[in-house]
Each structure stands twice: as structure tokens, then as C-alpha cells.
Design a protein around this motif. Structure first.
Motif, short mmCIF file in Angstrom:
data_model
loop_
_atom_site.label_atom_id
_atom_site.label_comp_id
_atom_site.label_asym_id
_atom_site.label_seq_id
_atom_site.Cartn_x
_atom_site.Cartn_y
_atom_site.Cartn_z
N GLU A 148 0.83 -1.21 0.00
CA GLU A 148 0.00 0.00 0.00
C GLU A 148 0.86 1.26 0.00
O GLU A 148 0.47 2.28 -0.58
N GLU A 151 1.82 1.89 -3.51
CA GLU A 151 0.70 2.41 -4.31
C GLU A 151 0.56 3.93 -4.17
O GLU A 151 -0.12 4.56 -4.99
N GLU A 152 1.18 4.50 -3.14
CA GLU A 152 1.11 5.95 -2.96
C GLU A 152 2.03 6.67 -3.95
O GLU A 152 1.89 7.88 -4.15
N SER A 156 2.44 5.29 -12.77
CA SER A 156 1.59 5.18 -13.95
C SER A 156 2.37 5.01 -15.26
O SER A 156 1.82 4.55 -16.25
N THR A 164 4.32 -2.89 -11.30
CA THR A 164 2.95 -2.78 -10.78
C THR A 164 2.19 -4.09 -10.97
O THR A 164 1.34 -4.44 -10.14
N MET A 167 3.23 -6.20 -8.20
CA MET A 167 2.59 -5.69 -6.98
C MET A 167 1.16 -6.20 -6.86
O MET A 167 0.74 -6.68 -5.80
N GLU A 168 0.40 -6.06 -7.95
CA GLU A 168 -1.00 -6.48 -7.94
C GLU A 168 -1.11 -7.99 -7.70
O GLU A 168 -2.00 -8.45 -6.98
N LYS A 171 -0.32 -8.61 -4.07
CA LYS A 171 -1.42 -8.10 -3.26
C LYS A 171 -2.61 -9.06 -3.29
O LYS A 171 -3.22 -9.35 -2.25
#
Length: 368
Positions: A148, A151-152, A156, A164, A167-168, A171
Motif C-alpha cells: 500500500e 501504491e502511494e 503510472s 505494478t 505488486m498487484e 497483493k
């Protein structure tokens, strides 16, 4: 002679006029090109610099500006998908000593942005690795907090796409692990509660249901071991319960088998005088020796059967305890006498052939 000199003068004048015109168009093209760069209209700028080269084919400045602008455009285009290539191209722009200062400054800004992105990517890789480690250690909340925090960040840009995605994925795995861990913990407690209530089959079903989930992750191994241990414990208790129930059923069947008519008379003895006859019900014991005054009666209760020792124990109304040895099905021994079980018709033959069996035992009961 004068005529020839006049012609030469005209040619010189014409040459000077053409040269002056060419210089003017060159300068205008260069000015417009530089102005387009200032306005960030790079495509338009290249058109003007090419026009300047048309006016002065070998002009180093126009060539340098054109090449620098095209390189800047290529670097900008590459930035979206390949920052390594973009970085190399922007570096070429800044390395151009005789290039446009505006492009050099802008390229430096882009290089700073790219370098910042590279540092961010390295930091995020370290954080992601730490989150993976926490996950493997079973510290799922800490791992989720790390993701998290990632994600801050602004991730993009396509440069971060692989990161990413990882990460997903992690997660999602962590959320699944947390859910499985929660459901497994609840199932374990539920199974323990059902075990105390001796609802063994329900307890086993609860554990089997949760064990359908994926427990391959290292953080779930201890929990799976606890579930397997609890399942084995409940299974043993259930097997013991089933065995006890089966034993009770067999004991009840053994007691049930005592009820009925019994005699020590054997058909090969060819006699009916002095034969012992007996009738057991759930509440009464009636005994007599045929054609004699010997008879006995008692209110009884057959209280217990022992499958291993093959005995049935009972208690009479006078508080006297007695034991019946079950030799085999349809054959018992009381004291020293062995009896075999007979049907009502067979008993009728034993007691004389003309007697009604139930009336006979009623008379014995009254006379005892």
C-alpha cells in the motif's frame, strides 16, 4: 571593351542580389525554427531548419539544430515505452555543444525526471522484495502495508508496468492468504467446539471443506498442520464413538436374544419329564421343571452385556444379581445348566404337547 566590362558589372550585381536574397530566407527560416522550438513545435521547427539547409546546403548550424531537434523528438517519443533509449537520446541532445540551449535545458529536465524514475523503480523493487519476504514469513499485514505504501507513488508510467503487475499479483495473493488464514482459523475453532459437543462428523466436514483451499504457501503450513492434527483427533474420537455405538447395538442384540423360551431338553434325549423350561421377558423370569412342583419366578432387569466375556448380567426384584453365559447364539448357560432357545411351537412339544405355552407359564408364575 567597355561593353564587356558592363556585362561583368551586371553579373556581379545579380550575384550579390541572389546572395542577399538567399541569406535573408536562410535567416528567416532559422529564426522561425528557433521560435518553433521555443513554442515546443518541434516538427514545425525541423521543417524550417530543413528549409534553411535548402538555402545553405552545408551550413553546420542549421544541420546541428535539425539533428538536435530530431533527436529530442525521438527521445520524447521513446520516453513512453523505453526510458533507457530515451535517456541515451536526451543525453545526445545535452552533449551537443553548438546546439540550441533551450533543447539542452529541456533535455536535462527530462534526464532528471528519468533518473528520478530509475531511483523510484529501484526503491520499489526493494520494497516489493521486502513485501514478498514478509509474506513468506506469514507477516501478511506487514506485507500488505508495504504494498500500500508503494501504491502511494506515481507508478503510472510504462516503465513501472512490470513492477505494478508484480505488486498487484502479490497483493491478490496476500488477500487470498489472509482470507484462507481467517477461514482456516475459524474452521479450526469450530471443529474443536464440535468435538466437545461430540458432533464428530460435523467437525470433520468443517475441516474437509476448508482444506479444499490452497495451503501450499509457507505461511499456511503451520495452520494446515494444526487442521490435519485436529482432523486426526476427531477421526479417532469418531471411530471410537462408532465402535462404542456398534458395541452397544451388539450388546442390546445380545440382551434381546435372551428374551424368549429356553429349555435344557434335547430332542435326542427322547424325554419330557423333569425337563427345565424357562421364559425371559424384559421384566420377568419364569422357570419350572416339567411335571414337578419345582418352579420359580422373579421380576428382573437385564442390565448389561459383555461382548468380550460373552455374558449378560441382570438383577432380580430381590436385588439379587445373576449372570447368564452366552455360549453362542441360541445357547446359554445359567449355573451348571445349559439351555437352548426354542420357538413357542417347540416349547409346546417340550411341556407336553397339549398345553398352551403362555397359559403354562402363567400357572407357573402364580404357583411360584
Amino acid at each position: 571593351m567597355m561593353k564587356k566590362m558592363g556585362c561583368m558589372f551586371v553579373v556581379l550585381i545579380m550575384t550579390l542580389l541572389v546572395t542577399a536574397c538567399t541569406n535573408k530566407e536562410y535567416e528567416e527560416a532559422m529564426e522561425k525554427g528557433e521560435s518553433a522550438v521555443m513554442e515546443e513545435e518541434y516538427k514545425e521547427a525541423t521543417i524550417y531548419f530543413e528549409k534553411a539547409l535548402d538555402e545553405k546546403e552545408d551550413d553546420e548550424t542549421a544541420y546541428t539544430y535539425l539533428k538536435q531537434t530530431e533527436t529530442f523528438m525521438s527521445a520524447t517519443e521513446a520516453f513512453e515505452d523505453n526510458i533507457k533509449e530515451s535517456k541515451e537520446l536526451f543525453s545526445e541532445v545535452t552533449d551537443e555543444e553548438d546546439g540550441l540551449p533551450e533543447l539542452v535545458d529541456r533535455a536535462k529536465e527530462e534526464l532528471e525526471l528519468i533518473e528520478g524514475m530509475e531511483v523510484t523503480h529501484e526503491d520499489m523493487e526493494i520494497t516489493l522484495a521486502e513485501a514478498n519476504e514478509k509474506s513468506n514469513e506469514g507477516k501478511l499485514d506487514e506485507a500488505l502495508t508495504l504494498i500500500e505504501s508503494m501504491e502511494e507513488e506515481d507508478l503510472s508510467h510504462n516503465h513501472f508496468s512490470s513492477l505494478t503487475k508484480d505488486m498487484e499479483t502479490l497483493k491478490g495473493e496476500i488477500k487470498t492468504l489472509k482470507k484462507t488464514k481467517k477461514e482456516a482459523g475459524e474452521a479450526l475453532e469450530k471443529a474443536k467446539s464440535l468435538e466437545k459437543e461430540k458432533k464428530y462428523e460435523e467437525g470433520i466436514e468443517v475441516i474437509n471443506h476448508v482444506l479444499k483451499k490452497d495451503f501450499e504457501h509457507d505461511s499456511l503450513q503451520t495452520l494446515k498442520k494444526n487442521l490435519d492434527t485436529q482432523k486426526e483427533k476427531i477421526n479417532k474420537a469418531h471411530e471410537k464413538q462408532v465402535a462404542a455405538e456398534e458395541a452397544k447395538e451388539k450388546e442390546a442384540a445380545m440382551i434381546q436374544n435372551i428374551y424368549g423360551y429356553w429349555t435344557n431338553y434335547r430332542t435326542d434325549e427322547n424325554r419330557s419329564v423333569g425337563v427345565q423350561v424357562m421364559k425371559f421377558t424384559e421384566t420377568e423370569y419364569i422357570w419350572a421343571i416339567t411335571q414337578s412342583g419345582s418352579m420359580d419366578y422373579a421380576e428382573i432387569s437385564l442390565t448389561e452385556a459383555d461382548l468380550e466375556d460373552k455374558i449378560v448380567q441382570g438383577q432380580a426384584s430381590d436385588a439379587e444379581f445373576f449372570t447368564i453365559d452366552v455360549i453362542k447364539e441360541g445357547e446359554i448357560k445359567i449355573g451348571d445348566v445349559t439351555y437352548r432357545k426354542v420357538s413357542k411351537d417347540e416349547m409346546k412339544e417340550v411341556i407336553g404337547g397339549d398345553e398352551y405355552v403362555d397359559e403354562f407359564f402363567e400357572l407357573v408364575k402364580e404357583g411360584a
